[in-house]
Design an enzyme around this catalytic site. Sequence first.
Site, PDB file in Angstrom:
ATOM      1  N   THR A 116       1.061  -1.019  -0.101  1.00 58.69           N
ATOM      2  CA  THR A 116      -0.322  -0.264   0.174  1.00 58.69           C
ATOM      3  C   THR A 116       1.260   1.239  -0.262  1.00 58.69           C
ATOM      4  OG1 THR A 116      -0.008  -0.159   2.393  1.00 58.69           O
ATOM      5  CG2 THR A 116      -1.915  -0.820   1.079  1.00 58.69           C
ATOM      6  N   LYS A 118       3.858   1.674   2.576  1.00 57.98           N
ATOM      7  CA  LYS A 118       4.081   2.659   3.611  1.00 57.98           C
ATOM      8  C   LYS A 118       5.535   2.524   3.127  1.00 57.98           C
ATOM      9  CE  LYS A 118       2.866  -1.482   5.605  1.00 57.98           C
ATOM     10  NZ  LYS A 118       2.701  -2.381   4.778  1.00 57.98           N
ATOM     11  N   HIS A 338     -18.992 -25.740 -14.910  1.00 52.38           N
ATOM     12  CA  HIS A 338     -19.126 -25.468 -13.617  1.00 52.38           C
ATOM     13  C   HIS A 338     -18.971 -23.660 -13.678  1.00 52.38           C
ATOM     14  CE1 HIS A 338     -16.759 -25.312  -9.546  1.00 52.38           C
ATOM     15  NE2 HIS A 338     -16.689 -24.278  -9.661  1.00 52.38           N
ATOM     16  N   GLU A 339     -18.037 -22.546 -14.720  1.00 48.68           N
ATOM     17  CA  GLU A 339     -18.130 -21.867 -14.362  1.00 48.68           C
ATOM     18  C   GLU A 339     -19.308 -21.677 -14.834  1.00 48.68           C
ATOM     19  OE1 GLU A 339     -15.501 -20.038 -13.653  1.00 48.68           O
ATOM     20  OE2 GLU A 339     -15.123 -22.225 -13.192  1.00 48.68           O
TER      21      GLU A 339
END
Length: 501
Positions: A116, A118, A338-339
């Site tokens: 992020t 830092k 499945h998808e």
Amino acid sequence: MNKKYGKEILIGIVPVLIAFLFFVGVNPVPVLLAGIIGVSLLLMVRMRSGGGIGVGESRKTKAKLPSFLTFDDIGGQDRAKKELIEALDFLMKPDLIKKFGIRPLKGILLTGPPGTGKTLMAKAAAHHTNAVFVSASGSEFVEMYVGVGASRVRELFKEARTKAQKENKENAIIFIDEIDVVGGKRDGGQQREYDQTLNQLLTEMDGIHTSDTPRILLIAATNRKDMLDSALLRPGRFDRHIQVDLPDLKGRQHILQLHSRNKPFAEDVLLDDVAAQTFGFSGAQLESVMNEAAIYALREEGQFIEQRHLLSAIDKVMMGEKTDREAANEERERVAIHELGHAIVAEKVRPGSVSQVALSPRGQALGYVRHNPQGDKYLYTKEYIEEQIMIALGGAAAEEMFYGGRSTGSRNDFEQAMGLVRTMIESGLTELGIVDSQMLTKEEYGKANGEILEELMTRTRNELSTHRRVFEQSLEVLTKEEVLSGNRFRELLRDALLPTA
């Protein structure tokens, strides 16, 4: 003396000097030895100070190169940057804070998920305050030999002060990354190397006097604040704790803009759409998306980065690169079923949410469903979480409907579903009411988990049982083309729901 002929003149003088010494009756050997030693020492001093031929010039050139980072170069952290800059002003305006009786901060703790920014914020802080910047990682202080870590802490603070005095600067910033390695909670044993290192760090922080010059500010970063010792977190040591969160939509747009400055994009590229589809991405992941998109364009020998390159880069960062695994036809059909189960449930509970259904293997996934962005959400209702669980269970329910059983392809789906159930229980959104999940027995927790998942699985099966025609029509297209766009899928869904003549 002309440098071009300096060596030649020196070489010519030496034999003349030797002959003169012989003529006057002086032994030339001691004089020659003294001269050789003197020249050697002179060369060593020049090399150490950067005055050697060639080497000194390269060092001086390297020192002049700009290596600073400003807060404007960091995107997506407006609140955190504002809070950090306010704390840094205490270093830069000693007279003003003295007027109001403010005690300057000794330490600032940056907490948040990995990637992020830092570390970037700590470097920008050094540039903002025109301070010396000294950094170290928590793992550098951990040794098997007792006392080594503590001595390295002392050396780190000493180095910051010495470096600031040499460069004639009033401020020095010490940055320790992954401080949870050295600052973890103590268990009472004072002979452990970790404890001695932490004790030395606490002593050094207590020894920071805000009126001294150079002024020392300690900045540390961690993504495990809960592991830090309470003595390290108290006021007077780490006075300010700044949360560096994952960027929101506006922050992601800013980060993408920053990383697009040196890249050629096609005119139809919409970075706002990329920002909308990358909810939950860190700044490091967004930078990777831009980099991977450029690599895709380079592979195709294109002149510009196109929108499809960016979409493929998002998939790669999330799931990994496409693989060359070739599955049998029976397995490919099962993956497609499945998808499609995930996609049908998603469209029923959140119309317009499916962006793409893909059958191509990527990373560990044999297929996947891409969802359209629904906007950044930070609060979730019970209904929303139940819908998310049903989408996760859609793949397994579809396999049961067509094959009579499940496969190992549902493992990650079940892990996601159980994680969502845990969120519901801990948030008081189940029949258990408001409870402390740690006080629940395994039997109570397992019973509640099983009842919720079984109820939602039944609802998912009932939803899919009325859409068998959608499976049949979409399966043919998906197995042939391997990619089914969201708009095409919705057309097939609408056609399948029309009454047959």
